[in-house]
Structure formats: C-alpha cells, structure tokens
Write a protein that holds these residues in place. Sequence first.
Motif, short mmCIF file in Angstrom:
data_model
loop_
_atom_site.label_atom_id
_atom_site.label_comp_id
_atom_site.label_asym_id
_atom_site.label_seq_id
_atom_site.Cartn_x
_atom_site.Cartn_y
_atom_site.Cartn_z
N THR A 134 1.27 -0.07 -59.73
CA THR A 134 2.65 0.25 -60.08
C THR A 134 2.75 1.63 -60.72
O THR A 134 3.68 2.39 -60.45
CB THR A 134 3.22 -0.82 -61.02
OG1 THR A 134 3.10 -2.09 -60.39
CG2 THR A 134 4.67 -0.55 -61.36
N MET A 135 1.77 1.95 -61.56
CA MET A 135 1.76 3.29 -62.17
C MET A 135 1.61 4.37 -61.10
O MET A 135 2.27 5.41 -61.16
CB MET A 135 0.64 3.40 -63.20
CG MET A 135 0.91 2.69 -64.49
SD MET A 135 -0.42 2.88 -65.67
CE MET A 135 -0.25 4.60 -66.08
N THR A 136 0.73 4.12 -60.14
CA THR A 136 0.54 5.09 -59.06
C THR A 136 1.83 5.29 -58.27
O THR A 136 2.22 6.42 -57.97
CB THR A 136 -0.57 4.61 -58.11
OG1 THR A 136 -1.75 4.38 -58.85
CG2 THR A 136 -0.84 5.63 -57.03
N LEU A 189 1.74 1.03 -68.23
CA LEU A 189 0.62 1.40 -69.09
C LEU A 189 0.32 0.31 -70.10
O LEU A 189 -0.84 -0.02 -70.36
CB LEU A 189 0.90 2.72 -69.80
CG LEU A 189 -0.20 3.23 -70.73
CD1 LEU A 189 -1.46 3.53 -69.93
CD2 LEU A 189 0.28 4.44 -71.49
N TYR A 190 1.36 -0.29 -70.65
CA TYR A 190 1.18 -1.41 -71.57
C TYR A 190 0.45 -2.56 -70.88
O TYR A 190 -0.45 -3.17 -71.44
CB TYR A 190 2.53 -1.87 -72.12
CG TYR A 190 2.42 -3.13 -72.95
CD1 TYR A 190 1.94 -3.09 -74.24
CD2 TYR A 190 2.81 -4.36 -72.42
CE1 TYR A 190 1.83 -4.24 -75.00
CE2 TYR A 190 2.71 -5.51 -73.17
CZ TYR A 190 2.22 -5.45 -74.46
OH TYR A 190 2.11 -6.59 -75.19
N ARG A 191 0.84 -2.86 -69.64
CA ARG A 191 0.21 -3.96 -68.90
C ARG A 191 -1.24 -3.62 -68.55
O ARG A 191 -2.09 -4.50 -68.55
CB ARG A 191 1.02 -4.26 -67.63
CG ARG A 191 0.50 -5.41 -66.82
CD ARG A 191 0.28 -6.67 -67.59
NE ARG A 191 1.51 -7.20 -68.10
CZ ARG A 191 1.58 -8.21 -68.97
NH1 ARG A 191 0.51 -8.81 -69.38
NH2 ARG A 191 2.73 -8.61 -69.43
N VAL A 192 -1.53 -2.36 -68.27
CA VAL A 192 -2.92 -1.97 -68.00
C VAL A 192 -3.78 -2.18 -69.23
O VAL A 192 -4.91 -2.68 -69.15
CB VAL A 192 -3.00 -0.50 -67.51
CG1 VAL A 192 -4.42 0.01 -67.56
CG2 VAL A 192 -2.44 -0.37 -66.12
N VAL A 193 -3.27 -1.82 -70.39
CA VAL A 193 -4.04 -1.94 -71.63
C VAL A 193 -4.10 -3.38 -72.11
O VAL A 193 -5.14 -3.88 -72.51
CB VAL A 193 -3.44 -1.02 -72.72
CG1 VAL A 193 -4.09 -1.26 -74.05
CG2 VAL A 193 -3.56 0.43 -72.31
N ASP A 220 -3.96 -8.50 -63.19
CA ASP A 220 -2.75 -7.92 -63.78
C ASP A 220 -2.93 -6.42 -64.02
O ASP A 220 -2.02 -5.63 -63.80
CB ASP A 220 -2.41 -8.60 -65.10
CG ASP A 220 -1.91 -10.01 -64.91
OD1 ASP A 220 -1.33 -10.29 -63.85
OD2 ASP A 220 -2.10 -10.82 -65.83
N ARG A 221 -4.11 -6.04 -64.44
CA ARG A 221 -4.37 -4.62 -64.70
C ARG A 221 -4.37 -3.81 -63.41
O ARG A 221 -3.87 -2.68 -63.36
CB ARG A 221 -5.69 -4.48 -65.43
CG ARG A 221 -5.62 -4.98 -66.84
CD ARG A 221 -6.90 -4.72 -67.60
NE ARG A 221 -6.68 -5.01 -69.00
CZ ARG A 221 -7.34 -5.95 -69.66
NH1 ARG A 221 -8.27 -6.65 -69.06
NH2 ARG A 221 -7.08 -6.17 -70.94
N VAL A 222 -4.92 -4.38 -62.34
CA VAL A 222 -4.95 -3.67 -61.06
C VAL A 222 -3.54 -3.50 -60.51
O VAL A 222 -3.17 -2.42 -60.03
CB VAL A 222 -5.86 -4.40 -60.06
CG1 VAL A 222 -5.71 -3.84 -58.66
CG2 VAL A 222 -7.30 -4.31 -60.50
N ILE A 223 -2.74 -4.54 -60.58
CA ILE A 223 -1.36 -4.44 -60.10
C ILE A 223 -0.58 -3.44 -60.94
O ILE A 223 0.23 -2.67 -60.41
CB ILE A 223 -0.69 -5.82 -60.10
CG1 ILE A 223 -1.40 -6.75 -59.12
CG2 ILE A 223 0.78 -5.73 -59.77
CD1 ILE A 223 -1.41 -6.26 -57.70
N ALA A 224 -0.80 -3.43 -62.24
CA ALA A 224 -0.12 -2.46 -63.10
C ALA A 224 -0.56 -1.04 -62.77
O ALA A 224 0.27 -0.11 -62.78
CB ALA A 224 -0.38 -2.78 -64.57
#
Length: 89
Positions: free
Chosen positions: A39-41, A21-25, A32-36
């Motif tokens: 990963t969250m999924t 979540l930190y990497r998405v924000v 990087d946001r898409v990969i994060a």
Amino acid sequence: MLESVASGCLVFLSLSLLVSLYRVVQGPSVADRVIAADTMTTSVLAVVVVGAILADSRYYTDTVMALAVVSFFGTVAFARYLVRGRPVD
C-alpha cells in the motif's frame, strides 16, 4: 483549480502513507506488514503521478508502471510463499 485538487490528493496520500507506515511498524503479522508495504508503494507511486501531472510531464509514467508491476509481483510471490511454505519456483 488543478493545483488545489492535486494538493488535496497529496494530503490524502500523505495520510495514507502515515497509516500504512503505522501498520508496517505495528502490524500483528508478517502478512499485514507486507500488504502495508504494498500500500505504501502504491501511495508513493500515486504521489509521483500527481507530481508529474502538476509538472505537466510524461516522463515518469513508464517508471511508475514498471515499479507498480514489480510491487505487484512481489506481493504475489509473498502470497504464494505463505500458501505453499516455500519460495516461488
């Protein structure tokens, strides 16, 4: 014994969700946001699997597999978009 191992897995999966979540924000790029998000999924799907193991249920496995495939195709589609610069045909 199974409950304590599952609780430990849930703790680590929660930490993984927080870091993702930190990497998405905060992520410096869209990739990087898409990969994060991917990963969250994956972490959420793992939480569902651990919950299904604790509940001694097999009903969630089909749903988890379908969502994993959708998540994978979404990541592949975005990667192709980054490489080619246009949406997937």
